[in-house]
Design a protein around this motif. Structure first.
Motif, PDB file in Angstrom:
ATOM      1  N   ASP A  50       0.811  -1.220   0.000  1.00 23.81           N
ATOM      2  CA  ASP A  50       0.000   0.000   0.000  1.00 23.81           C
ATOM      3  C   ASP A  50       0.844   1.270   0.000  1.00 23.81           C
ATOM      4  O   ASP A  50       0.341   2.346  -0.257  1.00 23.81           O
ATOM      5  N   GLY A  51       2.134   1.157   0.298  1.00 22.86           N
ATOM      6  CA  GLY A  51       2.978   2.348   0.384  1.00 22.86           C
ATOM      7  C   GLY A  51       3.489   2.775  -0.973  1.00 22.86           C
ATOM      8  O   GLY A  51       4.005   1.957  -1.734  1.00 22.86           O
ATOM      9  N   LEU A  52       3.308   4.052  -1.302  1.00 22.54           N
ATOM     10  CA  LEU A  52       3.825   4.582  -2.570  1.00 22.54           C
ATOM     11  C   LEU A  52       4.821   5.690  -2.260  1.00 22.54           C
ATOM     12  O   LEU A  52       4.507   6.640  -1.538  1.00 22.54           O
ATOM     13  N   GLN A  53       6.005   5.559  -2.815  1.00 29.62           N
ATOM     14  CA  GLN A  53       7.084   6.497  -2.503  1.00 29.62           C
ATOM     15  C   GLN A  53       7.155   7.621  -3.522  1.00 29.62           C
ATOM     16  O   GLN A  53       6.608   7.516  -4.620  1.00 29.62           O
ATOM     17  N   SER A  54       7.897   8.676  -3.159  1.00 32.80           N
ATOM     18  CA  SER A  54       7.989   9.864  -4.017  1.00 32.80           C
ATOM     19  C   SER A  54       8.403   9.516  -5.448  1.00 32.80           C
ATOM     20  O   SER A  54       7.800   9.970  -6.416  1.00 32.80           O
ATOM     21  N   ARG A  55       9.435   8.720  -5.587  1.00 33.52           N
ATOM     22  CA  ARG A  55       9.935   8.418  -6.929  1.00 33.52           C
ATOM     23  C   ARG A  55       8.885   7.655  -7.746  1.00 33.52           C
ATOM     24  O   ARG A  55       8.776   7.836  -8.952  1.00 33.52           O
ATOM     25  N   THR A  56       8.124   6.817  -7.061  1.00 34.70           N
ATOM     26  CA  THR A  56       7.082   6.071  -7.773  1.00 34.70           C
ATOM     27  C   THR A  56       6.043   7.035  -8.326  1.00 34.70           C
ATOM     28  O   THR A  56       5.586   6.883  -9.468  1.00 34.70           O
ATOM     29  N   PHE A  57       5.688   8.058  -7.544  1.00 34.04           N
ATOM     30  CA  PHE A  57       4.747   9.057  -8.056  1.00 34.04           C
ATOM     31  C   PHE A  57       5.336   9.806  -9.252  1.00 34.04           C
ATOM     32  O   PHE A  57       4.634  10.120 -10.210  1.00 34.04           O
ATOM     33  N   GLU A  58       6.627  10.106  -9.167  1.00 38.08           N
ATOM     34  CA  GLU A  58       7.254  10.798 -10.306  1.00 38.08           C
ATOM     35  C   GLU A  58       7.155   9.934 -11.560  1.00 38.08           C
ATOM     36  O   GLU A  58       6.884  10.433 -12.663  1.00 38.08           O
ATOM     37  N   ILE A  59       7.368   8.636 -11.381  1.00 38.17           N
ATOM     38  CA  ILE A  59       7.272   7.716 -12.533  1.00 38.17           C
ATOM     39  C   ILE A  59       5.831   7.687 -13.047  1.00 38.17           C
ATOM     40  O   ILE A  59       5.581   7.795 -14.253  1.00 38.17           O
ATOM     41  N   PHE A  60       4.878   7.540 -12.131  1.00 35.61           N
ATOM     42  CA  PHE A  60       3.468   7.537 -12.552  1.00 35.61           C
ATOM     43  C   PHE A  60       3.132   8.831 -13.296  1.00 35.61           C
ATOM     44  O   PHE A  60       2.403   8.831 -14.283  1.00 35.61           O
ATOM     45  N   ASP A  61       3.675   9.938 -12.785  1.00 36.16           N
ATOM     46  CA  ASP A  61       3.392  11.227 -13.413  1.00 36.16           C
ATOM     47  C   ASP A  61       3.949  11.251 -14.837  1.00 36.16           C
ATOM     48  O   ASP A  61       3.325  11.795 -15.749  1.00 36.16           O
ATOM     49  N   SER A  62       5.121  10.641 -15.018  1.00 35.08           N
ATOM     50  CA  SER A  62       5.712  10.614 -16.364  1.00 35.08           C
ATOM     51  C   SER A  62       4.921   9.710 -17.302  1.00 35.08           C
ATOM     52  O   SER A  62       5.080   9.763 -18.513  1.00 35.08           O
ATOM     53  N   LEU A  63       4.089   8.859 -16.716  1.00 32.35           N
ATOM     54  CA  LEU A  63       3.207   7.999 -17.531  1.00 32.35           C
ATOM     55  C   LEU A  63       1.837   8.645 -17.728  1.00 32.35           C
ATOM     56  O   LEU A  63       0.998   8.128 -18.469  1.00 32.35           O
ATOM     57  N   GLY A  64       1.595   9.719 -17.011  1.00 34.81           N
ATOM     58  CA  GLY A  64       0.353  10.470 -17.236  1.00 34.81           C
ATOM     59  C   GLY A  64      -0.756  10.218 -16.227  1.00 34.81           C
ATOM     60  O   GLY A  64      -1.812  10.832 -16.317  1.00 34.81           O
ATOM     61  N   PHE A  65      -0.536   9.307 -15.249  1.00 36.60           N
ATOM     62  CA  PHE A  65      -1.619   9.085 -14.287  1.00 36.60           C
ATOM     63  C   PHE A  65      -1.178   9.332 -12.834  1.00 36.60           C
ATOM     64  O   PHE A  65      -1.867   8.952 -11.892  1.00 36.60           O
ATOM     65  N   GLY A  66      -0.049   9.994 -12.663  1.00 36.46           N
ATOM     66  CA  GLY A  66       0.448  10.280 -11.308  1.00 36.46           C
ATOM     67  C   GLY A  66      -0.529  11.115 -10.506  1.00 36.46           C
ATOM     68  O   GLY A  66      -0.776  10.845  -9.320  1.00 36.46           O
ATOM     69  N   GLN A  67      -1.097  12.149 -11.148  1.00 37.40           N
ATOM     70  CA  GLN A  67      -2.001  13.036 -10.407  1.00 37.40           C
ATOM     71  C   GLN A  67      -3.270  12.298  -9.981  1.00 37.40           C
ATOM     72  O   GLN A  67      -3.846  12.582  -8.929  1.00 37.40           O
ATOM     73  N   ASP A  68      -3.734  11.367 -10.806  1.00 43.01           N
ATOM     74  CA  ASP A  68      -4.950  10.605 -10.454  1.00 43.01           C
ATOM     75  C   ASP A  68      -4.712   9.786  -9.191  1.00 43.01           C
ATOM     76  O   ASP A  68      -5.535   9.771  -8.271  1.00 43.01           O
ATOM     77  N   ILE A  69      -3.566   9.093  -9.129  1.00 45.33           N
ATOM     78  CA  ILE A  69      -3.275   8.265  -7.948  1.00 45.33           C
ATOM     79  C   ILE A  69      -3.013   9.165  -6.741  1.00 45.33           C
ATOM     80  O   ILE A  69      -3.431   8.874  -5.621  1.00 45.33           O
ATOM     81  N   TRP A  70      -2.338  10.269  -6.986  1.00 40.54           N
ATOM     82  CA  TRP A  70      -2.017  11.226  -5.906  1.00 40.54           C
ATOM     83  C   TRP A  70      -3.304  11.725  -5.248  1.00 40.54           C
ATOM     84  O   TRP A  70      -3.403  11.839  -4.035  1.00 40.54           O
ATOM     85  N   ARG A  71      -4.308  12.032  -6.065  1.00 38.89           N
ATOM     86  CA  ARG A  71      -5.596  12.502  -5.516  1.00 38.89           C
ATOM     87  C   ARG A  71      -6.293  11.407  -4.731  1.00 38.89           C
ATOM     88  O   ARG A  71      -6.902  11.633  -3.701  1.00 38.89           O
TER      89      ARG A  71
END
Ligand code: FAD
Length: 659
Positions: A50-71
């Motif tokens: 369940d834990g998502l780290q900063s770099r993982t969010f950066e990767i998700f963001d580079s794939l275009g869905f980082g903000q969706d998961i972040w929200r």
């Protein structure tokens, strides 16, 4: 070798957990013929990571869905420490920030693995026709050694077995107690490996069928009990400890005041970690006593949600905790192990839990597993598409095995400190010093964020060779031109503005994961005539037929710079004094169909609403001199040089890419 009907595939992925799905995203985005199989019939819908780290969010963001998961995720901003005082009474001893401030645009957050897998699956579907083939597992694997070096060969022969649904379901029924609440025991490292039994069962079951395939590349993302690992003779090296931990995902009913904070609790009755989650849920990691009163090792299969919550109450006393809703639970034994090799002949690769296992409390497993295949994916796709030499693939094992070893070292320290009992006083050498625990925790946060990864010198990391890693074929970039853009690390992000419309962007937002190498031209103060002429000369050199952009064009790319490279300028002159159309065309190319490209020139200047990003100052780049930074497709810094160093750049790319 296989006979009969045989189909061919470029990449076969075994296992559709986080690592397998992340690999499939690259294959989908870069258009590689890929299949992905999983022995399960159903996706997981609760529990595990369940834990998502900063770099993982950066990767998700580079794939275009980082903000969706972040929200969607629950954000964790502060860690609270609870310890026993001299009279063994639990008290809040400290609070520290969770993610190191300023490290990333994203902080540590939680969202359960199933939702993360959903986002990956949606992305794969959006970009390709790749579908996970559930109820399918490999039965045999062999590598034809005569073919391993051939670019167009299919050296890996495999037999796949397609299961029928009831057979695959036996995996869950191995748990004798058949609990009503979904439990992860059958997938935790307490449970025995069911792969062989499942396969044998399938072989004697009517209705299953086999299929023969030849693959260019196979990637085993098949988890801790990896079948693929056994086929290539990789051995898990490391240790299991006797520490047993239970996990409960509950909506807590409690008077414990910090239940919505991440908490590290050491009490005289054991240790516990509180992880607040999305949708009112909280995950409790609870230490379970590994021996009973008579000193006998306890039967781990006697662990259940009731005795876990009882243990939680003992640890939290005098506070109380109970629940009406439990989403998932499990128990596991801590062990830290790394695979002896991550690939065989750069034809069969291993990733994720298949090559590293450790305790889950630091929230690393899902993250590092995805980071493995995020590292491998663009390399594999570039090689399969004939854009890069096969030697690029060697960097997967060197880069990721090092990270796995660092992860295991980190986890050993972290787990030992977490699982030990608090020291009674300074003379108590066997107890855990809680000040040391907090220090390790603080330092660990940097490692755990994933942003501290620092890849060693290699053909794609042009940094100073170090003893034991001296390679004569390594170029050395000029780190002093941008001291805060460390070669080998992911580029830190600062805000810059688009020259054409003044919109602020974080630099990392301009680096999507699409397989392109990016050349960041920090042109400096281009209103200075001397600097402008250096910038123009660099543009001219880029346009020459001998430059890397013209030497390495994707098949079928006519004219222009092709999609293998993107050149982005970041200058430091005042935005209002620079006219976009007065800059050399190569930096903002013109096409008859779309006109000028307005998304290539950026400026380090004040924005109307979001302040000044101070990119030059933050990166340590001198605006009177500037520099060029070469970025890998995964946002790691490869090389840094002067605006005149085009020959070095040509040599750099000549070693990695095909002509
Ligand atoms: P897996 O998720 O194990 O996926 C492997 C896939 O391969 C599965 O779908 C499996 O069905 C399939 N497979 C296996 N064998 C075969 C075969 N022979 N043929 C076909 N398919 C096969 N990580 C974190 O980052 N943060 C956390 O907070 C965290 N908490 C955890 C809590 C618990 C209780 C557990 C058990 C794990 C936790 N983890 C956590 C770890 C995390 O779940 C794993 O590290 C992560 O799922 C690894 O991803 P993977 O894709 O490598 O492997």
């Amino acid at each position: 070798m296989l006979s009969g009907n045989v189909s061919k595939i470029d990449v076969l992925i075994i296992g559709a957990g986080p690592s397998g799905l992340m690999l499939a995203t690259w294959m989908a985005r870069m258009g590689v013929k890929t299949r992905i199989v999983d022995k399960r019939f159903d996706r997981i819908n609760s529990g595990q990571a369940d834990g998502l780290q900063s770099r993982t969010f950066e990767i998700f963001d580079s794939l275009g869905f980082g903000q969706d998961i972040w929200r969607e995720a629950n954000h964790m901003l502060e860690i609270r420490f609870w310890n026993p005082d001299r009279s063994n009474k639990l008290y809040r001893s400290d609070a520290i920030v969770d993610t190191v401030p300023g490290l990333s645009r994203f902080q540590q957050a939680t969202l359960h693995q199933a939702r993360v897998e959903d986002h990956l699956l949606n992305y794969i579907r959006k970009h390709s026709e790749i579908e996970v083939e559930y109820g399918c597992m490999p039965e045999s694997l062999s590598i034809n050694m005569d073919m391993v070096e051939g670019d167009d060969e299919y050296p890996v022969a495999m037999t796949l077995r397609h299961l029928v649904k009831p057979v695959a379901k036996t995996e869950t029924s191995n748990d004798p107690r058949k609990p009503v609440i979904p439990n992860g025991l059958y997938r935790s490292n307490i449970a025995a490996d069911t792969t062989d039994a499942l396969l044998q069962n399938a072989q004697s079951t009517e209705g299953t069928r086999t299929e023969k395939i030849l693959a260019k590349y196979v990637v085993g993302c098949d988890g801790a009990h990896s079948w693929t690992r056994r086929q290539i003779g990789s051995v898990m090296e490391g240790e299991h400890t006797d520490y047993i931990w239970g996990v409960l995902d509950i909506i807590p009913i409690t008077d414990f005041p910090d239940i919505r904070y991440r908490c590290a609790i050491h009490s005289s009755s054991g240790s516990m970690m509180v992880i607040p989650r999305e949708d009112r849920y909280v995950r409790l990691y609870i230490q379970v006593t590994d021996t009973d009163e008579s000193g006998k090792v306890i039967d781990r299969f006697k662990i259940n949600p009731e005795n876990l919550v009882q243990a939680a109450n003992n640890i939290l006393a005098p506070y109380k905790i109970s629940y009406k809703h439990c989403h998932w639970w499990t128990a596991y034994r801590i062990g830290q192990r790394v695979g002896s090799k991550f690939s065989a002949y750069e034809r069969v690769f291993l990733a994720g839990d298949a090559v590293h296992t450790h305790s889950p409390k630091a929230g690393q497993g899902m993250n590092i597993s995805m980071h493995d295949t995020y590292n491998l994916g663009w390399k594999l796709a570039s090689v399969v598409k004939g854009q890069a030499k096969r030697s690029l693939l060697e960097t997967y094992s060197t880069e990721r095995r090092q990270i796995a070893k660092e992860l295991i070292e980190f986890d050993q320290r972290f787990s030992r400190l977490f699982s030990g009992r608090p020291a009674k006083d300074i003379m108590d050498k066997e107890g855990i010093d809680l000040t040391t625990f907090k220090e390790v925790f603080e330092k660990g946060n940097l490692f755990a964020s994933g942003c501290a990864v620092d890849y060693g010198s290699s053909p794609i990391v042009a940094k100073m060779s170090y003893p034991g890693n001296a390679r004569s074929d390594c170029l050395v970039g000029k780190q002093d031109l941008a001291p805060n853009v460390p070669i080998g690390m992911r580029i830190p992000s600062h805000r810059i503005l688009n020259q054409s419309d003044a919109r602020p962007w974080h630099l990392q937002e301009l680096l999507p994961s699409d397989g392109a190498w990016r050349v960041l031209v920090f042109a400096g103060d281009i209103l200075e005539p001397a600097q402008f002429s250096r910038y123009s000369a660099f543009g001219k050199a880029l346009s020459s037929p001998d430059s890397f952009v013209n030497q390495h064009k994707p098949k079928g790319a006519e004219g222009g710079l092709g999609s293998l490279f993107e050149i982005l300028t970041i200058h430091s002159s005042p935005r209002a004094k620079v006219e976009l159309l007065s800059l050399p065309e190569v930096f903002h190319p013109y096409s008859p169909e779309y006109g000028w490209d307005y998304n290539k020139i950026y400026v380090d200047d004040r924005s109307h609403h979001e302040g000044h990003g101070q990119a030059y100052a933050n990166y340590g780049i001198d605006p009177r001199r500037g520099c060029v930074v070469v970025m890998r497709p995964d946002q790691y810094v490869s090389w840094i040089g002067e605006l005149e160093d085009i020959d070095e750049m040509n040599r750099f790319f000549g070693r990695i890419l095909t002509a």
